[in-house]
Design a protein around this motif. Structure first.
Motif, PDB file in Angstrom:
ATOM      1  N   ASP A 199     -25.416 -23.606  10.315  1.00  0.00           N
ATOM      2  CA  ASP A 199     -26.165 -24.077  11.480  1.00  0.00           C
ATOM      3  C   ASP A 199     -26.986 -25.317  11.149  1.00  0.00           C
ATOM      4  OD1 ASP A 199     -27.970 -22.730   9.879  1.00  0.00           O
ATOM      5  OD2 ASP A 199     -28.899 -21.587  11.495  1.00  0.00           O
TER       6      ASP A 199
ATOM      7  N   LEU B 174     -24.527 -28.272  10.645  1.00  0.00           N
ATOM      8  CA  LEU B 174     -23.994 -28.722  11.922  1.00  0.00           C
ATOM      9  C   LEU B 174     -25.043 -29.504  12.700  1.00  0.00           C
ATOM     10  CD1 LEU B 174     -21.891 -28.806  14.150  1.00  0.00           C
ATOM     11  CD2 LEU B 174     -22.590 -26.490  14.845  1.00  0.00           C
TER      12      LEU B 174
ATOM     13  N   LEU C 198     -24.729 -33.493  13.865  1.00  0.00           N
ATOM     14  CA  LEU C 198     -24.863 -33.968  15.234  1.00  0.00           C
ATOM     15  C   LEU C 198     -25.942 -35.045  15.347  1.00  0.00           C
ATOM     16  CD1 LEU C 198     -24.601 -30.566  17.152  1.00  0.00           C
ATOM     17  CD2 LEU C 198     -22.830 -32.323  16.923  1.00  0.00           C
TER      18      LEU C 198
ATOM     19  N   HIS D  85     -14.311 -30.046  18.921  1.00  0.00           N
ATOM     20  CA  HIS D  85     -14.754 -29.015  17.975  1.00  0.00           C
ATOM     21  C   HIS D  85     -13.922 -29.078  16.703  1.00  0.00           C
ATOM     22  CE1 HIS D  85     -16.548 -26.372  21.441  1.00  0.00           C
ATOM     23  NE2 HIS D  85     -16.892 -27.650  21.523  1.00  0.00           N
TER      24      HIS D  85
ATOM     25  N   THR E 209     -17.089 -23.661  17.015  1.00  0.00           N
ATOM     26  CA  THR E 209     -17.194 -23.413  18.451  1.00  0.00           C
ATOM     27  C   THR E 209     -18.257 -22.362  18.745  1.00  0.00           C
ATOM     28  OG1 THR E 209     -14.893 -24.024  18.900  1.00  0.00           O
ATOM     29  CG2 THR E 209     -15.968 -22.568  20.485  1.00  0.00           C
TER      30      THR E 209
ATOM     31  N   LEU F  68     -21.665 -23.960  18.204  1.00  0.00           N
ATOM     32  CA  LEU F  68     -22.016 -24.905  19.266  1.00  0.00           C
ATOM     33  C   LEU F  68     -22.410 -24.169  20.546  1.00  0.00           C
ATOM     34  CD1 LEU F  68     -19.295 -27.667  18.789  1.00  0.00           C
ATOM     35  CD2 LEU F  68     -21.751 -27.937  18.461  1.00  0.00           C
ATOM     36  N   LYS F  69     -21.730 -23.070  20.839  1.00  0.00           N
ATOM     37  CA  LYS F  69     -22.093 -22.275  22.019  1.00  0.00           C
ATOM     38  C   LYS F  69     -23.490 -21.678  21.857  1.00  0.00           C
ATOM     39  CE  LYS F  69     -17.440 -21.109  23.613  1.00  0.00           C
ATOM     40  NZ  LYS F  69     -16.440 -20.031  23.842  1.00  0.00           N
TER      41      LYS F  69
ATOM     42  N   PHE G  60     -25.869 -23.118  20.059  1.00  0.00           N
ATOM     43  CA  PHE G  60     -26.751 -24.282  20.261  1.00  0.00           C
ATOM     44  C   PHE G  60     -26.955 -24.532  21.761  1.00  0.00           C
ATOM     45  CE2 PHE G  60     -26.092 -26.819  16.033  1.00  0.00           C
ATOM     46  CZ  PHE G  60     -26.591 -25.737  15.331  1.00  0.00           C
ATOM     47  N   GLN G  61     -25.867 -24.402  22.526  1.00  0.00           N
ATOM     48  CA  GLN G  61     -25.967 -24.629  23.966  1.00  0.00           C
ATOM     49  C   GLN G  61     -26.868 -23.588  24.621  1.00  0.00           C
ATOM     50  OE1 GLN G  61     -22.791 -26.106  27.065  1.00  0.00           O
ATOM     51  NE2 GLN G  61     -22.395 -23.950  26.684  1.00  0.00           N
TER      52      GLN G  61
ATOM     53  N   VAL H 195     -27.825 -28.498  22.959  1.00  0.00           N
ATOM     54  CA  VAL H 195     -26.699 -29.363  23.309  1.00  0.00           C
ATOM     55  C   VAL H 195     -26.081 -28.890  24.616  1.00  0.00           C
ATOM     56  CG1 VAL H 195     -26.177 -29.788  20.865  1.00  0.00           C
ATOM     57  CG2 VAL H 195     -24.922 -28.011  22.109  1.00  0.00           C
TER      58      VAL H 195
ATOM     59  N   LEU I 277     -22.123 -28.709  26.129  1.00  0.00           N
ATOM     60  CA  LEU I 277     -20.725 -28.867  25.753  1.00  0.00           C
ATOM     61  C   LEU I 277     -19.900 -29.292  26.953  1.00  0.00           C
ATOM     62  CD1 LEU I 277     -20.269 -25.672  23.536  1.00  0.00           C
ATOM     63  CD2 LEU I 277     -21.025 -27.952  22.859  1.00  0.00           C
TER      64      LEU I 277
ATOM     65  N   VAL J  93     -19.784 -33.598  23.070  1.00  0.00           N
ATOM     66  CA  VAL J  93     -21.026 -32.843  22.939  1.00  0.00           C
ATOM     67  C   VAL J  93     -22.179 -33.771  23.316  1.00  0.00           C
ATOM     68  CG1 VAL J  93     -22.546 -31.567  21.394  1.00  0.00           C
ATOM     69  CG2 VAL J  93     -20.074 -31.469  21.048  1.00  0.00           C
TER      70      VAL J  93
END
Length: 224
Positions: free
Chosen positions: A148, A151, A155, A171, A186, A189-190, A192-193, A198, A200, A205
């Motif tokens: 994490d 990543l 970003l 991704h 993936t 990132l979900k 994070f969203q 972020v 997506l 992103v």
């Protein structure tokens, strides 16, 4: 071709050495995605980008890619001429991350120059030491940092380089940079969203909370 402005050791070369370099160097164009160097068996030569961006990466036994570093205009790529560097015992791949215009210097010419010029040899050793420091930093990140934070750092750094909050990265591309699996990236990132960091979208992103990402990245984030 006047290549003197691109080479720090140019002023310490003899006229004969300068002539040899000037006659040997060529200008090339590499479209985005071009594999410029496929490892030690593919000794392309030294590459110096004038425009665009290159990516140096390792290919693991499992077929995963792991980005070592990127090269920007004016930065000399040594790993594309690994046959000229006796201490390089591993395969480094080099690709054009963007459409790239670059100078290409044949490896045999540069190797001969290193053997005959102390300034060139010293410059090469310093540059190689710097690159190995980058690689060791990356290895430490992989071994001791969670995905994490890596990543989040990736970003943030991509946003800085692109000068925008919207990153045109899939991704799969992100996973290749980090040496991870697409499914794992993936999921992260979900998450994070869900945390509002972020947003997506298809093939991209958007960074919503860069400061939050920086806090999450911690010391995985390289200095500005």
């Amino acid at each position: 071709m006047d290549i003197g402005p691109y080479l720090p050791f140019w002023g310490e070369l003899t006229q004969a050495q300068r002539d040899t370099l000037s006659q040997a160097v060529t200008e090339r164009f590499f479209p985005q995605g071009t594999l410029i160097s496929g490892g030690s068996e593919d000794c392309t030569g030294l590459i110096l980008p004038l425009e665009g961006q290159l990516r140096a990466y390792l290919l693991t036994d499992e077929g995963k890619e792991l980005t070592l570093y990127r090269l920007f205009p004016g930065e000399l790529c040594l790993f594309s001429a690994s046959c000229a560097m006796r201490d390089i015992q591993f395969d480094v791949m080099v690709e054009a991350r963007q459409d790239t215009r670059a100078l290409l210097l044949p490896a045999p010419v540069y190797r001969s120059l290193m053997e005959s010029s102390v300034p060139v040899s010293n410059f090469t050793n310093q540059l190689m030491a710097g690159r190995f420091s980058d690689v060791m930093w990356l290895m430490d990140q992989i071994l001791s940092k969670k995905l994490d934070s890596r990543l989040a750092a990736f970003l943030v750094e991509e946003g800085r380089l692109a000068g925008t909050e919207t990153l045109s990265l899939t991704h799969d591309q992100i996973a290749r940079h980090l040496g991870s699996a697409r499914e794992v990236v993936t999921r992260m990132l979900k998450y994070f969203q869900s945390e509002g960091l972020v947003q997506l979208g298809r093939g991209g992103v958007r960074l919503l909370d860069r400061r939050g990402l920086e806090r999450l990245a911690g010391d995985s984030l390289r200095e500005k």
